[in-house]
Design an enzyme around this catalytic site. Structure first.
Site, mmCIF file in Angstrom:
data_model
loop_
_atom_site.group_PDB
_atom_site.id
_atom_site.type_symbol
_atom_site.label_atom_id
_atom_site.label_comp_id
_atom_site.label_asym_id
_atom_site.label_seq_id
_atom_site.Cartn_x
_atom_site.Cartn_y
_atom_site.Cartn_z
ATOM 1 N NE ARG A 140 13.159 -53.042 -1.618
ATOM 2 C CZ ARG A 140 13.579 -51.844 -1.748
ATOM 3 N NH1 ARG A 140 12.467 -50.779 -2.245
ATOM 4 N NH2 ARG A 140 14.635 -51.337 -1.319
ATOM 5 C CG HIS A 191 16.480 -51.130 3.831
ATOM 6 N ND1 HIS A 191 17.049 -51.992 2.744
ATOM 7 C CD2 HIS A 191 16.417 -49.934 2.938
ATOM 8 C CE1 HIS A 191 17.095 -51.423 1.653
ATOM 9 N NE2 HIS A 191 16.797 -50.171 1.733
ATOM 10 C CD GLN A 202 19.632 -47.014 2.545
ATOM 11 O OE1 GLN A 202 18.937 -47.374 1.324
ATOM 12 N NE2 GLN A 202 20.386 -46.240 2.307
ATOM 13 C CG ASP A 217 12.904 -43.688 5.758
ATOM 14 O OD1 ASP A 217 12.774 -43.346 4.509
ATOM 15 O OD2 ASP A 217 12.784 -44.851 5.962
ATOM 16 C CB CYS A 238 17.101 -44.785 2.700
ATOM 17 S SG CYS A 238 15.693 -44.312 3.182
ATOM 18 N NE ARG A 262 21.356 -49.206 -0.395
ATOM 19 C CZ ARG A 262 20.053 -49.694 -0.935
ATOM 20 N NH1 ARG A 262 19.063 -48.660 -1.241
ATOM 21 N NH2 ARG A 262 19.430 -50.903 -0.850
#
Ligand code: CP
Ligand code: NVA
Length: 334
Positions: free
Chosen positions: A107, A134, A137, A231, A273, A318
Site C-alpha cells: 500500500r 484499490h 476493496q 468515499d 469502503c 475485505r
C-alpha cells in the site's frame, strides 16, 4: 486446470470476467469454510511481507487474519522503520524481499511502485491501495452486494457519488467493466474521471457488455441503481488544503436520504469502503467541524446507520476476499 497461481494482483484491468468471478466465488467458499470450522491451510509455510506506506485498519487486518487462518506468517513493514523508498529503491527492495518472501502486499502512493515490486520480486504482489487504484476493496464491495441482493454480478448496478477521480471509484469502474455491470460516476464536472481511466474501462466494457456512465446530475445518476457508494472527499496523501475546495464542490453530492430515495429502489444498498467521515469525534473530525461547520461529509449519519447500509458486512468481506486473492495466487491446492 484453471488457476491464478503466481499471478500478481495489481489492478482489476489485468483480469477477465472468469478470473474475477473465480476469486469472488473462492471468497464465498472460504467464508463458508471459516464459519463452518472446516477451513484448510492453503498457505501453510508461506511467508508474506506487508508493506504499508500509508495507514490502514481493514486492509492490514484482512491480510494478517487471512494469512493466519490459512497457515501463513506475515511481516509488517509500516510507514516508518524500513528503508523502502527512503534509503533504498523500490527495485532493490523488490529483489531483497523476493528472496525471503513468497508474496508481498504493497500500500503506497504510486501505482508504478506496485508494478516495480511485481516485476523485480519474482513473487505474487498484491495492491493494497495506491493513489490511483484499490482493487482488493472492489472484490469485497461486489461480494457484499451479491450476498445481500442475491443477484448475479452482471445484473448489479452501482452508482458512486462523490469525487469521480477517487482511487476506489477508479477501481470500482474497472471491476464493473470486467464483470459486465452498469456503473455510474455521479460527480461534479471538475472531478470527472480522467480520460485515461475512462478509456481503459470502456475498452474492457466493449468486450464484456458493461455500461459506464459519467454524469453531473444526481437524480438521473442514481435512478434505478442497486448500490449507492460513497468515499471520503479528501484521500490519504492529498493535501489538507484540498478540504475547502472539495467541500464546496461535493457538498451537493453528499449521500442523504433524499439521494437514496431518488434511486426509486426501496431495496437500495449503501456501501462505503470506510473510514467514513460522519460524526467523527476525533481530533481531525473536531478540527474540520470547527473550520467548516460540518459534522457529516460524504454521507449523512442517517444513511450510514440506516437499514440500507451494509458497510460493516462489507468491512468483514475485505478479509474473506483478500484471503481469496492470496489463496488463488499463492495456494498450492487451488
Ligand atoms: N477500506 C480500506 O482500505 O480501509 P483501511 O484504509 O482501513 O485499510
Ligand atoms: N480514497 C480513500 C480510500 C481509503 C480506503 C483514500 O485513499 O484515502
Amino acid at each position: 486446470a484453471f488457476n491464478l497461481r503466481n499471478r500478481s494482483f495489481l489492478t482489476l484491468a489485468d483480469f477477465n470476467t472468469r478470473e474475477m468471478e473465480y476469486m469472488l466465488d473462492l471468497a464465498e467458499d472460504l467464508k463458508k469454510a471459516k464459519y463452518a470450522g472446516t477451513e484448510g491451510k492453503n498457505l501453510e509455510g508461506k511467508n508474506i511481507a506487508l508493506i504499508f506506506e500509508k495507514s490502514s485498519t481493514r486492509t492490514r487486518c484482512s491480510f494478517e487474519v487471512g494469512a493466519k487462518d490459512e497457515g501463513a506468517h506475515v511481516t509488517y513493514l509500516g510507514p516508518s522503520g524500513s528503508h523502502i523508498g527512503h534509503k533504498e529503491s523500490v527495485k532493490d527492495t523488490a529483489r531483497v524481499l523476493g528472496g525471503m518472501f513468497d508474496g508481498i502486499e504493497y500500500r503506497g502512493f504510486s501505482q508504478r511502485n506496485v508494478e516495480i515490486l511485481a516485476k523485480y520480486s519474482g513473487v505474487p504482489v498484491w495492491n493494497g491501495l495506491t493513489d490511483e487504484d484499490h482493487p482488493t476493496q472492489v472484490l469485497a464491495d461486489f461480494l457484499t452486494a451479491h450476498e445481500v441482493l442475491k443477484k448475479p454480478y452482471k445484473d448489479i448496478k452501482f452508482a458512486f457519488v462523490g469525487d469521480g477521480q477517487d482511487n476506489v471509484s477508479n477501481a470500482l469502474m474497472l471491476g464493473a467493466a470486467v464483470m459486465g455491470m452498469e456503473y455510474h460516476v455521479v460527480t461534479p464536472k471538475e472531478l470527472e474521471p480522467t480520460k485515461e481511466t475512462l478509456d481503459k474501462a470502456n475498452a474492457i466494457a466493449a468486450k464484456t457488455g458493461a455500461k459506464i456512465v459519467v454524469t453531473n446530475d444526481i437524480k438521473e445518476g442514481v435512478k434505478g441503481m442497486d448500490v449507492i457508494y460513497a468515499d471520503v472527499w479528501v484521500s490519504m496523501g492529498e493535501s489538507d488544503d484540498m478540504w475547502e475546495k472539495r467541500i464546496n464542490l461535493l457538498k451537493p453530492y453528499q449521500v442523504t436520504m433524499d439521494v437514496m430515495k431518488a434511486t426509486e429502489n426501496p431495496n437500495v444498498l449503501f456501501e462505503h469502503c470506510l473510514p467514513a467521515f460522519h460524526n467523527l469525534d476525533t481530533e481531525v473530525g473536531k478540527e474540520i467541524e470547527k473550520k467548516f461547520g460540518l459534522k457529516e461529509m460524504e454521507v449523512t449519519d442517517e444513511v450510514f446507520e440506516s437499514e440500507h447500509s451494509v458497510v460493516f458486512r462489507e468491512a468483514e468481506n475485505r478479509m474473506h476476499t483478500i484471503k481469496a486473492v492470496m489463496v488463488a495466487t499463492l495456494g498450492e491446492k487451488n
